[in-house]
Design an enzyme around this catalytic site. Structure first.
Site, PDB file in Angstrom:
ATOM      1  CG  ASP A  14      -5.008 -13.417  -6.760  1.00  0.00           C
ATOM      2  OD1 ASP A  14      -5.408 -13.408  -8.124  1.00  0.00           O
ATOM      3  OD2 ASP A  14      -4.170 -12.511  -6.377  1.00  0.00           O
ATOM      4  CG  HIS A  37      -2.012  -1.012   1.196  1.00  0.00           C
ATOM      5  ND1 HIS A  37      -2.867  -1.460   2.223  1.00  0.00           N
ATOM      6  CD2 HIS A  37      -2.345  -1.715   0.126  1.00  0.00           C
ATOM      7  CE1 HIS A  37      -3.476  -2.550   1.791  1.00  0.00           C
ATOM      8  NE2 HIS A  37      -3.415  -2.494   0.427  1.00  0.00           N
ATOM      9  CG  HIS A  91      -0.791 -13.169   5.427  1.00  0.00           C
ATOM     10  ND1 HIS A  91       0.057 -12.369   5.341  1.00  0.00           N
ATOM     11  CD2 HIS A  91      -1.529 -13.124   4.041  1.00  0.00           C
ATOM     12  CE1 HIS A  91       0.154 -11.781   4.109  1.00  0.00           C
ATOM     13  NE2 HIS A  91      -0.874 -12.404   3.540  1.00  0.00           N
TER      14      HIS A  91
END
Length: 410
Positions: A357, A17, A104
């Site tokens: 995705d 970001h 993650h």
């Protein structure tokens, strides 16, 4: 570290970001005719929003070359390039202020650095791979013009859906017979050999899954959509072939060609497995069946009758096609509610937002190709520097015949 390579060095920068992502490429040979479109074609293949099988994040991913070229020719100096982030939504990640996303990198980055990017995946985001793909496109442009080297990757499985056995790379499940049966077929079926020798990116890109087999691609599409509809995800494998690679590349003992290739592939986000040539299937095959027998090629040099080795022997390329497969896990970020814990250990439910995705393998294809190109060009430059340095010395004529390569005979 964020730098890859020895003589052809690539340093990527940027987070998911931030204002931009990109790379600095040091060691690109001078005199290479290069245009932004040579890079853009691969970035466009990698970009999000290509179909309903990918994240809806809308990014143009247009490359901006900053240095290292004049009049469309590389100067041999560092090439800087950037791609702007234009569709960030940091507010979609407020839940991860409290919760590390299961499987993650949120938790491990915080453990390592003591802090992390406030939104998105930061450096662990697939946005980081933009710099790799751009650098790999430059490397591949050189390899194609200088050596005629071709690199093509394609999706070989999604979940439990695989290419038909005749078109699939070797796997543990394709061996027939009982435990006492040593009779095996070649690692490569005639159909798979033809696929490796003839497959093109144009053929791969005809299918949204990037699986070059119509019936299998249709099944993969439905599998990915099913995961997406359930706010879930699914993994898969990518197979890659590198053609026309010269023999002699690789730096034993610790920088063997397949070691560098494995390093490169397993540095790609979401990768969990790598195998080259016969891979794990080769562990079940006797040496008498697994050995690639030598024969004289049309040009008088040695070639092999089979290619269980995947084009690499003793960590050094032998001139045959190099083929390998990479396993990608199911993406960790899903919107399905998950019972997990906050950073302080408090139990709770995380339903992650954001745009992600449902399956990464269709977009991973150009990333795999890029990292393969970076390995090949670096190994080529290292080998060429050795040969150039040795070529400056007077010929040695006192060595016994057993120490030198015999002259070719037609």
């Amino acid at each position: 570290m964020s730098t890859f390579g020895t003589l052809f060095r690539v340093t990527t920068y940027g987070e998911s970001h931030c204002a931009s992502v990109g790379a600095i490429i040091d060691g690109c040979p001078p005199g290479l005719v290069l245009d932004a479109k040579d890079i853009q074609v691969q970035l466009t293949r990698r970009r999000p929003g290509q179909s309903n099988l990918t994240t809806p994040r809308s990014e143009k991913d247009l490359v901006h070359l900053q240095s290292g070229l004049e009049h469309g020719v590389t100067l041999g100096t560092p090439i800087a390039l950037l791609v702007k982030n234009e569709d960030q939504r940091p507010h979609d990640y407020s839940e991860t202020d409290l919760y590390p996303r299961p499987s993650h990198a949120d938790y491990t980055y915080l453990e390592k650095y003591g802090l992390k990017a406030s939104s998105g995946g930061g450096r662990s985001s697939a946005r980081e791979t933009i710099g790799r793909v751009a650098a790999g496109a430059i490397a591949e442009h050189y390899l194609r013009r200088a050596y005629g080297i071709e690199i093509v990757a394609f999706v070989s499985s999604v979940g439990k859906i695989h290419l038909p056995d005749t078109l699939a790379p070797p796997s543990l499940t394709t061996l027939k017979g009982g435990e006492e049966d040593d009779e095996v077929e070649d690692a490569l079926s005639p159909e798979f050999k033809n696929l490796l020798s003839a497959i093109t990116r144009e053929e791969v890109d005809k299918y949204p899954t990037r699986c070059p087999h119509h019936e299998t691609s249709e099944k993969m599409t439905q599998r990915i959509i099913r995961a997406k509809d359930k706010q879930d995800s699914i993994g898969g494998t990518v197979t890659c072939v590198i053609r026309n690679v010269p023999s002699g590349l690789g730096e034993p003992c610790f920088d063997k060609f397949e070691a560098k290739l494995g390093h490169a592939m397993l540095s790609i986000p979401a990768t969990k497995a790598f195998e080259i040539g016969s891979g794990f299937r080769g562990t079940q095959v006797p040496g008498s069946k697994h050995n690639d027998m030598f024969v004289k090629g049309e040009d008088g040099t040695l070639t092999t009758q089979t290619n269980w080795s995947g084009g690499v022997q003793g960590g050094i390329t032998n001139g045959e096609d190099i083929y390998f497969r990479i396993g990608f896990k199911s993406p960790a970020t899903i919107s399905q509610p998950q019972e997990t814990a906050q950073y302080d250990g408090t139990p709770g439910t995380l339903a992650a937002r954001g745009r992600h995705d449902p399956c990464v393998v269709p977009r991973a294809v150009p990333i795999v190709e890029a990292m393969a190109a970076l390995v090949v060009i670096d190994q080529l430059l290292i080998q060429n520097s050795r040969k150039t340095a040795a070529g400056l010395l007077p010929p040695v004529t006192t060595l016994p015949p057993t120490m030198v390569m015999p002259k070719k005979t037609q």
